[in-house]
Design an enzyme around this catalytic site. Structure first.
Site, PDB file in Angstrom:
ATOM      1  N   ARG A 229      -5.753   0.911   3.829  1.00  0.00           N
ATOM      2  CA  ARG A 229      -4.919   1.268   3.188  1.00  0.00           C
ATOM      3  C   ARG A 229      -4.597   0.456   2.131  1.00  0.00           C
ATOM      4  O   ARG A 229      -4.212   0.846   0.985  1.00  0.00           O
ATOM      5  CB  ARG A 229      -3.772   1.775   4.036  1.00  0.00           C
ATOM      6  CG  ARG A 229      -3.077   0.324   4.821  1.00  0.00           C
ATOM      7  CD  ARG A 229      -2.079   0.767   5.989  1.00  0.00           C
ATOM      8  NE  ARG A 229      -1.606  -0.168   6.577  1.00  0.00           N
ATOM      9  CZ  ARG A 229      -2.182  -0.715   7.772  1.00  0.00           C
ATOM     10  NH1 ARG A 229      -3.250  -0.465   8.277  1.00  0.00           N
ATOM     11  NH2 ARG A 229      -1.439  -1.701   8.354  1.00  0.00           N
TER      12      ARG A 229
ATOM     13  N   HIS B 225       0.942  -1.189  -0.059  1.00  0.00           N
ATOM     14  CA  HIS B 225      -0.149  -0.059   0.051  1.00  0.00           C
ATOM     15  C   HIS B 225       0.847   1.488   0.045  1.00  0.00           C
ATOM     16  O   HIS B 225       1.953   1.326   0.682  1.00  0.00           O
ATOM     17  CB  HIS B 225      -0.816  -0.212   1.301  1.00  0.00           C
ATOM     18  CG  HIS B 225      -0.166   0.174   2.505  1.00  0.00           C
ATOM     19  ND1 HIS B 225       0.300   1.207   2.939  1.00  0.00           N
ATOM     20  CD2 HIS B 225       0.241  -0.873   3.448  1.00  0.00           C
ATOM     21  CE1 HIS B 225       0.757   0.874   3.921  1.00  0.00           C
ATOM     22  NE2 HIS B 225       0.760  -0.424   4.256  1.00  0.00           N
TER      23      HIS B 225
ATOM     24  N   GLU C 149      -1.562  -7.049   7.564  1.00  0.00           N
ATOM     25  CA  GLU C 149      -0.043  -6.579   8.006  1.00  0.00           C
ATOM     26  C   GLU C 149       0.107  -7.422   9.417  1.00  0.00           C
ATOM     27  O   GLU C 149      -0.816  -7.859   9.885  1.00  0.00           O
ATOM     28  CB  GLU C 149      -0.128  -4.956   8.644  1.00  0.00           C
ATOM     29  CG  GLU C 149       1.260  -4.684   9.156  1.00  0.00           C
ATOM     30  CD  GLU C 149       2.461  -4.992   8.356  1.00  0.00           C
ATOM     31  OE1 GLU C 149       2.806  -5.993   8.226  1.00  0.00           O
ATOM     32  OE2 GLU C 149       2.888  -3.944   7.455  1.00  0.00           O
TER      33      GLU C 149
ATOM     34  N   HIS D  75       0.624  -5.746   2.314  1.00  0.00           N
ATOM     35  CA  HIS D  75       1.492  -4.797   3.319  1.00  0.00           C
ATOM     36  C   HIS D  75       2.822  -5.276   3.458  1.00  0.00           C
ATOM     37  O   HIS D  75       3.069  -6.397   3.116  1.00  0.00           O
ATOM     38  CB  HIS D  75       0.785  -4.882   4.737  1.00  0.00           C
ATOM     39  CG  HIS D  75      -0.779  -4.611   4.704  1.00  0.00           C
ATOM     40  ND1 HIS D  75      -1.109  -3.412   5.258  1.00  0.00           N
ATOM     41  CD2 HIS D  75      -1.750  -5.443   4.491  1.00  0.00           C
ATOM     42  CE1 HIS D  75      -2.509  -3.462   4.989  1.00  0.00           C
ATOM     43  NE2 HIS D  75      -2.895  -4.496   4.542  1.00  0.00           N
TER      44      HIS D  75
END
Length: 240
Positions: free
Chosen positions: A60, A9, A87, A181
């Site tokens: 994100r 991202h 993440e 991520h």
């Protein structure tokens, strides 16, 4: 030959503030939005016809994918959201400024928490403002939200999902996009490139810069790999 585009991202608000983010649902900054637009432009310029996309359940990454697909004029592509691509959970470090944490706990200890392969940070306290155990999205998916994760623990949720849902499509020759991520993509790089436990912690994945991997027919083994934005490229593991 299948192609796999991995996109971390764009810069998030907590990236900008140098804070441990993990599972907190932080959005993109203006710079992060611009990075996502450029990612889409670069992917469009490859001329590759991607057939499907995967992302996490964190905004994100989702927004980065939306913006990139808009630039590619491919917003109609099917998108699967999977919490397994989230993440890494930073536990008790979540929300803390990285520099201030190093001052408090010592740079060596923080380096162990951030960069060791199998040592997770201290667990997040129950009832913390960042406790997501009652978050609607994870209740919806039936997820037992972790209280802390090492990269090893992150890999242990990424790998089964990848092997079941994504790898067969690559072996079948499909070209895919994964927007996720730093640590979930690091786990994928470890799998695809066969990176050792000791070496994977040194792999850095820049924000908003697509990593394009070409695989041999019917295989997951990379035949070639490159970042599309050469000016912001980082070192890649050797292809074996």
């Amino acid at each position: 030959m299948a192609r796999l585009a991995l996109i971390r991202h764009g810069q998030s608000q907590w990236n900008l503030e140098n804070r441990f983010t993990g599972w907190v649902d932080v959005d993109l900054t203006e710079k992060g939005t611009a990075e996502a637009h450029k990612a889409g432009i670069l992917l469009k310029e490859t001329g590759i016809e991607f057939s499907e996309c995967f992302t996490s359940v964190q905004k994100r990454a989702i927004r980065t994918l939306w913006i990139a697909l808009d630039e590619m004029d491919r917003m109609w592509l099917p998108v699967t959201r999977a919490w397994q691509l989230n993440e890494r959970h930073y536990g008790g470090l979540t929300g803390l400024n990285k520099a201030e944490t190093a001052e408090k706990h010592g740079a060596d200890q923080v380096k162990v928490w951030r960069r060791s392969y199998d040592t997770p940070p201290p667990p997040l306290e129950a009832g913390s403002e960042h406790d997501l155990s009652n978050d609607k999205r994870y209740l919806h998916y039936g997820v037992d939200v972790p209280q802390s994760e090492s990269l090893k623990l992150t890999l242990e949720r990424v790998q089964p999902y990848f092997e079941k849902e994504i790898a067969p499509r690559i072996k079948n020759g499909e070209s895919l996009i994964i927007a996720a991520h730093g640590n979930s993509l690091r786990a994928l790089v470890k799998i695809l490139f066969g990176v050792s436990d000791n070496e994977i912690v040194n792999v850095e994945i820049p924000t908003g810069n697509p990593l394009l991997i070409e695989t041999a027919d019917g295989s997951l083994s990379p035949a070639s790999a490159r970042y599309l934005d050469e000016a912001r490229a980082t070192a890649l593991p050797p292809i074996k």
